[in-house]
Design an enzyme around this catalytic site. Structure first.
Site, mmCIF file in Angstrom:
data_model
loop_
_atom_site.group_PDB
_atom_site.id
_atom_site.type_symbol
_atom_site.label_atom_id
_atom_site.label_comp_id
_atom_site.label_asym_id
_atom_site.label_seq_id
_atom_site.Cartn_x
_atom_site.Cartn_y
_atom_site.Cartn_z
ATOM 1 N N SER A 1 5.201 -95.766 -27.246
ATOM 2 C CA SER A 1 6.523 -95.131 -27.134
ATOM 3 C C SER A 1 7.345 -95.169 -28.411
ATOM 4 C CB SER A 1 7.328 -95.797 -26.012
ATOM 5 O OG SER A 1 6.741 -95.538 -24.768
ATOM 6 N N LYS B 1 8.050 -91.912 -29.902
ATOM 7 C CA LYS B 1 9.073 -91.015 -29.341
ATOM 8 C C LYS B 1 10.259 -90.832 -30.281
ATOM 9 C CE LYS B 1 7.688 -92.301 -24.673
ATOM 10 N NZ LYS B 1 7.982 -93.103 -23.460
ATOM 11 N N TYR C 1 1.226 -85.176 -25.957
ATOM 12 C CA TYR C 1 1.972 -86.406 -25.681
ATOM 13 C C TYR C 1 1.056 -87.636 -25.714
ATOM 14 C CZ TYR C 1 4.579 -89.881 -22.993
ATOM 15 O OH TYR C 1 5.193 -91.044 -22.573
ATOM 16 N N TYR D 1 13.891 -98.984 -22.480
ATOM 17 C CA TYR D 1 13.819 -98.718 -21.050
ATOM 18 C C TYR D 1 14.951 -99.437 -20.346
ATOM 19 C CZ TYR D 1 9.126 -97.832 -22.816
ATOM 20 O OH TYR D 1 8.056 -97.422 -23.555
ATOM 21 N N VAL E 1 4.630 -99.947 -25.408
ATOM 22 C CA VAL E 1 3.871 -100.799 -24.499
ATOM 23 C C VAL E 1 2.670 -101.455 -25.216
ATOM 24 C CG1 VAL E 1 2.244 -99.111 -23.569
ATOM 25 C CG2 VAL E 1 3.189 -100.880 -22.058
#
Lengths: 313, 313, 313, 313
Positions: free
Chosen positions: B68, B71, B195, B247, B265
């Site tokens: 992530s 991102k 992705y 998150y 992660v």
């Protein structure tokens, strides 16, 4: 007066003038008559820098209902009383929902997500109340505000408090809901009595910017040198203001303004530029997320011109 | 070498030593074999200051799956391609729910709350993809990473990408759900293909800290002076990292670390101290919210010792 | 005595014997001491057929707290008072959530999904109260119960009512929440006062089966021929019992028992076999959904043996 | 022809005439062109009594897309194949949310609330598919429909199936979401392929009423005497139709019509009066809950005139 103070003064005046000229003013809260009748055209802005220079513009001495801005001070007070035990009763994550949502409470067993949504602030108030009579707890809160602002004239607007109490069904729902999970210790009517009253504290931008100085300056009053909280606690309260200070508009405020801040439905926003300044702005018209419309725009302009964003130059 | 660099070097080494000694290491992600077999004992830390000094400790050159963390870079790339039109497809408020929650999407008509939850990053990827073939879009992302890190050796771990694709049912659910609201333009399998692949980029702490420099320095690479984004965009990306980067542990990260950051992660966290440094830490064991356990603790220690919190000294 | 009555008597006795022999008895409600101390071994069953024959077994004359079973009678009474206007305040769809969920209320602007979840029954009580003093409204409810059961000895267990009132925080939350949407007309403490008291009515299986006769026989008392409601209203109340009568176990009850019925946390279940019989069963141990464990099993056995399922022979 | 058949014929014709005269016809589904172009003025009604008498009116032989009505038959088939193991994959409680809601799945770990919401029917289809090729499973379903209706001409409308497959993003989301919890065994595209095709079966009211006979008559075809399911299973399927057969309008249907039934977005409703008749009605205009507007009104009129409500005379 140093030239940086002059620059600040000029910026403040320019912003106030720009705001006065804008036709878009948001919508004044109407859920109680005392807020509904506030002049939508009002605008005040006060910035106090590290040297104690006070730059003030507009309706900077008009008291307004600080409402949820009070939650920062009750959090500070409660942390001083019970320390990190406080975090057993309330979380510190953004809520992702409206300020008065009850859904989150059902999902998380009555523990509010953070101390700045209504439920969280009620839980914090309940901690301040514990072992005291409502009147005493309220007195303590008011004394704390006066001490921070160095102003003994700060009072509670009893008419606002009474109106809140008469119409605060949703807050009753939140409180009873938490009570059903054992998150509140005191009778709901006592806790809410104190809560409604501290939300009804009336302050001017000048008083609010004074009261916020310790958050901008590592926990201490830069004029007196007196420590209110330790530096780490000041940083942490600022962090919670940044992530949770504007209900479901917190991300937007961080994105546009880039300062820790806390808004209230009375149209006030208190903010801090760490190490640089404490700030209070007031304009009663609100945006869709319940935050002062012009207040947010004024702060965005201020941080841009002063280069005060915590996210970079 | 200036003494501040020496100080930074010493701090980094001390932190790495402290982390090596800790028995608590969190739990390595096990949903795909490629992540499950990573050594839980690994720890790397790299800090690059404003002068370009690179302080590195531990497994600082071991590539790991950035997941992530990617991102942040796809958001930056997509903003460069479509500008603020991006915000019609994705919000910028903290989610208040887990990284892969679909509930929020139902409430908000398929618009993800922010670009750093899975749904939001998929929507951003879809924008990058538009008008291109998946392979081209992926090439663009990879070139951007190599350019930022000034390192042509960065690659995608195809085994990771294949595993993600084989088991990514939840991401398929999120993507099809958004597709049902018209939030995605491209075929779901194309968007998810890109992705899954950009999440599978493998980088070391050194490469990641290099790539993050523009966010720490007003949008430009401080070594080359080349501008990647304008200063306002850099601030805004940092703001979103602060409010949404971890998150449902974003509030906790802001409270403890006090820096904008983004976790993955795979155990990596990229962070920036605006005006001061870009940072990458890696330790594969995760906490309950899915963020690197030791990574967060190391960063908390780092900001405390260096006085880098954006929330005050 | 006709042979069908003999058959019914035998079936009732057999079921009571079977239930007495079962080791699984569910869990007695413990949220108030008055319910907690009820004997888990108790079991009563009464069936009254179309000819007025009363088949009774076990603890059929022991009064128990009817709790939510009272909601059927307050719905009937309120429909008689305000007619279909009632449906502006409460829906008639199964809730899909627990009996005391508040989430549904947030989604649907304070309108409870049906009159048999707590929120819905509180809204119905508020309608009965309107224009009256709480004591009068309660008197009306009690007179209605006595009239239906043809038994003037039915009373309210004041100790239960007082305990409910002392601990009913969740119901306060539901009521204040509805009040915040304008769904309740009366002060919350008045409405809840009446609600807690009608839930605290104590009745035996015999009395309850007597009171339910009108629902089994097209709205009229088959002995006296007196009409309580018209046939359509009786059918409709039965329909709501079928779809909503057992909280989030309503589907299960329909699936296994196949009769309209309403359960209470005191362990009572009232049910009707339209055209054939009114039924009351009582066993204080509850299942996970909050319905009488043995009560449901006994009714399943009864409908099977008598061929009374409304879903076919 | 007995006089009761004559009476039924007359009632059916009167209802069809009344429905033809009504200006309110609901809104035809438009999400795929094949449904959007169906004539909103169409209306068909067929009732088959216990003696096998077929009363038919209006467009009773026009095939329409049965859509969700097929879920009753796939449930029946799956129960025959795997028995009560089916209930490990799907619940049997009303959902309290729209037919395509994904929220419930998040709350309940991917287990759909009942077999008649989309997610539940997809899970049931997955069970039928297990160990077979999609084509074989579909063949089995079609053979079952033809056997029940005693009509070999029933087919699948391939254009409808293709359109569903092209636009069924929400169903993909539901399926992948369940897949992420391990609730589906087969590849999503296989399971959805079978699902979209059985929803695209085209049948007339006459064929549908024929196929429903076993549910009205204790599990057996009253003409041939052949048993399809045992009486208990027939009752139980009827119970699920009553509580869950009309999405979030199930309570309303029970309240107004008082028969177990299942609706489809193509405008068909299949219903049974246990022991008395099987019924199919079709009118393509839908109400807000997605159920046939005139279909429901026609059934309400039918049960009233015939005294067929399962909730009493």
């Amino acid at each position: 007066m140093p030239s940086s103070a002059e620059h600040l003064d000029r910026v403040i005046q320019e912003i106030a003038a720009e705001m006065a000229a804008r036709p878009d003013r948001g919508t004044v809260a109407t859920y109680i008559p005392e807020l509904a009748r506030v002049d939508a055209g009002a605008f005040g802005l006060v910035v106090i820098d590290a040297d104690g220079h006070v730059a003030a513009a507009g309706d900077c001495d008009t008291p307004f209902s600080i409402q949820s801005v009070s939650k920062v001070f009750t959090l500070t007070l409660a942390l001083g009383m019970v320390g990190d035990r406080l975090w057993r009763r309330v979380g510190r994550e953004p809520s992702g929902t409206a300020f008065n949502s009850i859904v989150q409470l059902e999902r998380e067993q009555g523990i509010p997500r953070n101390p700045f949504i209504n439920a969280g602030a009620i839980a914090v108030t309940d901690l301040i109340l514990s072992g005291h009579k409502p009147r005493e707890a309220l007195g303590e809160i008011l004394r704390f505000m006066r001490f921070l602002a160095e102003d003994e004239t700060i009072t509670i607007d009893e008419a606002v408090a009474a109106s809140e109490q008469r119409t605060g069904f949703r807050n009753n729902a939140l409180a009873y809901y938490m009570k059903s999970f054992g998150v509140l210790d005191n009778p709901v009517e006592f806790t809410l009595g104190v809560y409604f009253h501290h939300c009804a504290i009336a302050m001017s931008c000048r008083q609010l910017a004074m009261a916020a100085r310790f958050l901008a300056h590592s926990g201490r009053n830069p004029s007196t040198g007196l420590s209110v909280v330790n530096p780490e606690r000041a940083r942490r309260i600022n962090a919670i203001m940044l992530t949770c200070g504007h209900y479901d508009g917190s991300g937007e405020f961080a994105y546009r303004v880039g300062l820790p801040g806390k808004s209230g439905v009375g149209g006030g926003i208190m903010a801090v530029a760490p190490g640089k300044a404490s700030i209070a702005v007031w304009s009663p018209g609100l945006d869709a997320a319940g935050n002062s419309h012009l207040g947010r725009i004024a702060l965005e302009s201020l941080t841009k011109r002063m280069g005060w964003s915590i996210f970079g130059a």
